[in-house]
Structures are given as C-alpha cells and as structure tokens.
Scaffold this motif. Structure first.
Motif, PDB file in Angstrom:
ATOM      1  N   THR A   1       0.821  -1.207   0.000  1.00 54.52           N
ATOM      2  CA  THR A   1       0.000   0.000   0.000  1.00 54.52           C
ATOM      3  C   THR A   1       0.854   1.255   0.000  1.00 54.52           C
ATOM      4  OG1 THR A   1      -1.688  -1.226   1.235  1.00 54.52           O
ATOM      5  CG2 THR A   1      -1.879   1.156   1.192  1.00 54.52           C
ATOM      6  N   TYR A   2       1.966   1.230   0.751  1.00 53.50           N
ATOM      7  CA  TYR A   2       2.875   2.372   0.714  1.00 53.50           C
ATOM      8  C   TYR A   2       3.500   2.543  -0.667  1.00 53.50           C
ATOM      9  CZ  TYR A   2       2.915   3.408   5.724  1.00 53.50           C
ATOM     10  OH  TYR A   2       2.568   3.808   6.982  1.00 53.50           O
ATOM     11  N   ALA A   3       3.871   1.431  -1.291  1.00 58.27           N
ATOM     12  CA  ALA A   3       4.541   1.522  -2.591  1.00 58.27           C
ATOM     13  C   ALA A   3       3.605   2.038  -3.680  1.00 58.27           C
ATOM     14  CB  ALA A   3       5.110   0.155  -2.984  1.00 58.27           C
ATOM     15  N   GLN A   4       2.343   1.616  -3.664  1.00 57.25           N
ATOM     16  CA  GLN A   4       1.391   2.013  -4.691  1.00 57.25           C
ATOM     17  C   GLN A   4       0.513   3.185  -4.279  1.00 57.25           C
ATOM     18  OE1 GLN A   4       1.369   0.666  -7.746  1.00 57.25           O
ATOM     19  NE2 GLN A   4       3.069  -0.689  -7.158  1.00 57.25           N
ATOM     20  N   GLN A   5       0.499   3.511  -2.978  1.00 61.78           N
ATOM     21  CA  GLN A   5      -0.373   4.558  -2.457  1.00 61.78           C
ATOM     22  C   GLN A   5      -1.826   4.328  -2.858  1.00 61.78           C
ATOM     23  OE1 GLN A   5       0.023   7.368  -0.235  1.00 61.78           O
ATOM     24  NE2 GLN A   5       1.590   5.857   0.236  1.00 61.78           N
ATOM     25  N   SER A   6      -2.207   3.063  -2.821  1.00 61.97           N
ATOM     26  CA  SER A   6      -3.574   2.676  -3.135  1.00 61.97           C
ATOM     27  C   SER A   6      -3.801   1.271  -2.584  1.00 61.97           C
ATOM     28  CB  SER A   6      -3.832   2.700  -4.645  1.00 61.97           C
ATOM     29  OG  SER A   6      -5.152   2.300  -4.942  1.00 61.97           O
TER      30      SER A   6
ATOM     31  N   ARG B   1     -10.143  11.017  -5.227  1.00 63.22           N
ATOM     32  CA  ARG B   1      -9.262  11.524  -6.277  1.00 63.22           C
ATOM     33  C   ARG B   1      -8.673  10.389  -7.116  1.00 63.22           C
ATOM     34  NH1 ARG B   1      -5.760  15.796  -2.565  1.00 63.22           N
ATOM     35  NH2 ARG B   1      -7.541  17.019  -1.829  1.00 63.22           N
ATOM     36  N   GLY B   2      -9.491   9.401  -7.370  1.00 63.13           N
ATOM     37  CA  GLY B   2      -9.061   8.276  -8.189  1.00 63.13           C
ATOM     38  C   GLY B   2      -8.218   7.252  -7.472  1.00 63.13           C
ATOM     39  N   THR B   3      -8.014   7.401  -6.169  1.00 64.75           N
ATOM     40  CA  THR B   3      -7.200   6.476  -5.374  1.00 64.75           C
ATOM     41  C   THR B   3      -8.104   5.695  -4.441  1.00 64.75           C
ATOM     42  OG1 THR B   3      -5.318   7.983  -5.457  1.00 64.75           O
ATOM     43  CG2 THR B   3      -5.284   6.274  -3.764  1.00 64.75           C
ATOM     44  N   ILE B   4      -7.946   4.379  -4.431  1.00 62.60           N
ATOM     45  CA  ILE B   4      -8.734   3.504  -3.559  1.00 62.60           C
ATOM     46  C   ILE B   4      -8.029   3.424  -2.202  1.00 62.60           C
ATOM     47  CG2 ILE B   4      -9.692   1.211  -3.232  1.00 62.60           C
ATOM     48  CD1 ILE B   4      -9.663   0.853  -6.241  1.00 62.60           C
ATOM     49  N   THR B   5      -8.750   3.738  -1.155  1.00 61.00           N
ATOM     50  CA  THR B   5      -8.198   3.676   0.194  1.00 61.00           C
ATOM     51  C   THR B   5      -9.052   2.763   1.055  1.00 61.00           C
ATOM     52  OG1 THR B   5      -9.469   5.618   0.907  1.00 61.00           O
ATOM     53  CG2 THR B   5      -7.235   5.994   0.037  1.00 61.00           C
ATOM     54  N   CYS B   6      -8.395   2.123   2.010  1.00 59.28           N
ATOM     55  CA  CYS B   6      -9.079   1.280   2.999  1.00 59.28           C
ATOM     56  C   CYS B   6      -9.063   2.026   4.316  1.00 59.28           C
ATOM     57  CB  CYS B   6      -8.377  -0.074   3.130  1.00 59.28           C
ATOM     58  SG  CYS B   6      -9.069  -1.145   4.409  1.00 59.28           S
ATOM     59  N   GLY B   7     -10.231   2.409   4.791  1.00 57.26           N
ATOM     60  CA  GLY B   7     -10.311   3.232   5.986  1.00 57.26           C
ATOM     61  C   GLY B   7     -11.336   2.725   6.974  1.00 57.26           C
ATOM     62  N   PHE B   8     -11.436   3.456   8.067  1.00 53.85           N
ATOM     63  CA  PHE B   8     -12.317   3.115   9.175  1.00 53.85           C
ATOM     64  C   PHE B   8     -13.353   4.223   9.271  1.00 53.85           C
ATOM     65  CE2 PHE B   8     -13.259   3.120  13.776  1.00 53.85           C
ATOM     66  CZ  PHE B   8     -13.664   1.810  13.921  1.00 53.85           C
TER      67      PHE B   8
END
Length: 381
Positions: free
Chosen positions: A80-85, A164-171
């Motif tokens: 996730t850090y490497a791809q920021q997604s 902004r076009g980036t998939i994030t996994c959040g709470f």
C-alpha cells in the motif's frame, strides 16, 4: 469519523514514501520472519527432547504472533505504501486492521501471562506449579478468543472508498454508532494495552524484589535474575514500541471534524516502530541469553551435518544440541531428587586410595597362591 492507517493521505507523495519506506519495511519483514522462525525452531527442539515447560510454550506463542504479523500484515502495508492505493479488495480491507490488532492483543495478553508465570516460578516451589497441557491450552485459547473479539468493531466499520481516483481502505463510522465508537476508542486501549502493561510490570517488580531477599540464601531452585530481567525487557520493549501507534489512534479518533489530524510523518514512524517490534524478541534473546546463542550454534552445526553423509552424523548433530534455552525452563527436579541422584553417583564411584588398597591386596593374594616355588620362600630351621 474517517481514519485510514494503510495509506498516507498527502497531496504530493515523494519517493520517501513510495520507495524508501517500503524498502525499510521489507528488510524488517525479512528479519522478523528469519528471527522468529529460528526462535520457534530452537524452543520446539527443546520440547521435542522432553524439556517441555510452560514458559517455553508461551515464548513460542509470542514468536508465532510476531510471525503472523510479519507474514500477513506487513506485506499489505508495504504494497500500500509503494502504490499509495489499496490493491486487495473489500474482504481483506475488512479483515486487515482487525487481524492486526488481534495479533497485537494476543501478544499483549501472552506477555502478561509470561510475567505471571515467571513471578509464580520465583515465589512458588516448582513442584507446586500447575503446568498441565490442558491448562496451557485453555489459557492460549482464551487469550486468542479475547483478542479476536475485542477489536471486532474494526471489522464491522472498515470499508473501501475512492478519493481523487485512489482507492483507500479506511475506518468509517456511521452517525448512529458514533457514541458507541467513542466509548470503544477509550475502552479498547485500556483493555488491550494499559492493563496488561501494568499487570506485567507489577509481576516483574515483585519477582525481582523477591529475588533480592533470597539472593544470599543457598537455594537450588533459585531462578536467574538475568532471565527475569530479559523477559521484563521484552515486555517493556513491546509496550514502548506500541505507544506511538496508540498516540496516533487516540489523536485521530478524538479529533473532531475540521481539527488537526495526525501528520503523515508521525503515522509512518508509528507504523515502522510497530512492525520493528516483531524483530525485538529474537534480538533480545540473542543478546542476553547464552543458552539461546548456544542453541543457535548447535542448530547451525546440525544443519551443516545433515548433508546426506549418513544417519550417524545427523544423530551426533542432534545430540550436540541438547543445551538450548535452559534458562526459560521451569525447574522440575526437586532438591530431594537431586540429592538422591548425587548420593547414588557417589556410591558408584570408588575413591583412589581405596582402589589402590584393594588392588595391592589382590596382587598379594594372587602372588602367594600362584608362586611356582613356594619352598624357596619358606624359612629354614
């Protein structure tokens, strides 16, 4: 409430986050896997040779929790850090944070159990300590059951989002559950972190103080102060390296909308320190325990000798590895048993002076009976 630990939400992401940080975490992952595998292998060899103890099994359980973190959670953070997604779908997004905290809580509870067992081993005669397999299995199962149930809200409210076009996994917590999550965000650190830390510290202080009062008394079951200090340092290192993650946890969940959120640099440092803790246990044992270093050397010797040159060489290599982490073992032999074994050994040995005396007597008798010309030694009238 919108919190994500699997990505750093910055408008511009430089190579420090996408290259340097994943590279460092990869080195941490490799060191954690190799170190914990060696620790578990050495302690399991002890159990295989019949030198089983509750302490060794609990240390193996801590190493297993670290191994799960390094194998299942750390690769997700690196990618996730490497791809920021987020690349792993909604199911893993739901389970990632929950499984991470479950492993950390299981490790926290197990370290508290190690502190209690060590304290009881100092205060109680070893023959009176309960060390049945059923009790140990019940302890480990209850520890994992509590660890899996305690962070369950993290499983319920984790979800994917697109920003902004980036998939994030959040709470993300809905408005109708905000009061419940406010109470949970305060109670969960207390149960998973503060109470086990205070309990472990009190157990180790009690054990060390008891050791100081007994230090001048000759006691065959007196345990090593060095081992107690080693186990205490492992517990304190875990608590200290988990603290930055809790600072980010409290800050992000109790700062309202529009207030300052934790900076990404602090989050990255907290994540790095948290996963770096997975390498601490093998490093502490290697630096402090002479028995662990000896077991590591014996394991290396046994691996070198297992080259297909014969069964006898492999057996010799296994015999050489009998001295492993003996300082973690509970002392099962009582003073009476050791005294009887020492007296039996003394009875079997013959003192040198007595042996020479009987040797001279046997030679004299044999010489008189086997003399071919006895009349020459008779006195003349």
């Amino acid at each position: 409430m919108n919190v994500s630990r699997w990505s750093l939400e910055e408008p511009t992401v430089g190579p420090l986050v996408t290259v340097v940080l994943p590279s460092l975490l990869t080195l941490v992952c490799l060191a954690a896997v190799v170190g914990n595998l060696l620790l578990i292998t050495i302690l399991l060899q002890d159990c295989r040779r019949g030198r089983w103890s509750v302490m060794n099994c609990l240390v193996v359980h801590v190493g297993g929790a670290d191994l799960l973190l390094a194998l299942l959670c750390l690769p997700l953070q690196i990618a996730t850090y490497a791809q920021q997604s987020w690349l792993f779908g909604g199911v893993l997004c739901k389970m990632a944070e929950w499984f991470l905290h479950s492993c950390l809580a299981a490790k926290s509870f197990t370290l508290a159990a190690i502190a209690y067992v060590r304290c009881q081993h100092v205060l109680t005669p070893p023959r009176l300590l309960p060390c049945g397999c059923g009790q140990l299995a019940a302890l480990l199962l209850s520890s994992w059951a509590g660890s899996l149930l305690l962070p369950l809200p993290l499983l319920l409210y984790a979800q994917l989002s697109v920003d902004r076009g980036t998939i994030t996994c959040g709470f993300r917590v809905p408005d109708d559950a905000s009061s419940f999550m406010d109470a949970f965000s305060k109670l969960y650190p207390l149960l998973a972190y503060v109470l086990p830390m205070v309990f472990s510290f009190c157990c180790y202080i009690r054990a060390l103080r008891r050791r100081e009062r007994r230090i001048r008394m000759p006691d065959p079951r007196a345990v090593s102060r060095r081992t107690t200090s080693m186990l205490m340092s492992v517990s304190l290192a875990f608590d200290a390296m988990w603290l930055p993650e809790w600072i980010v946890w409290i800050w992000s969940r109790h700062s309202g909308s529009g207030l300052l959120q934790p900076p990404s640099a602090l989050m990255a440092v907290a994540h790095m320190i948290l996963f770096l803790n997975c390498t601490i246990n093998p490093a502490v044992f290697l630096a402090v325990s002479d028995e662990f270093r000896e077991g590591l050397k014996n394991l290396w010797t046994a691996c070198r000798q297992c080259d297909g040159s014969g069964v006898s060489r492999a057996e010799n290599g296994s015999d050489m590895g009998t001295n492993t982490v003996q300082s973690l073992q509970d002392l099962h032999s009582t003073p009476a048993l050791r005294a009887s074994q020492d007296s039996k050994t003394k009875d079997e040995k013959i003192l040198p002076d007595v042996e020479h005396f009987w040797q001279d007597r046997r030679n004299t008798t044999a010489g008189e009976e086997n003399d071919p010309m006895p009349w020459e030694h008779q006195e003349k009238p």
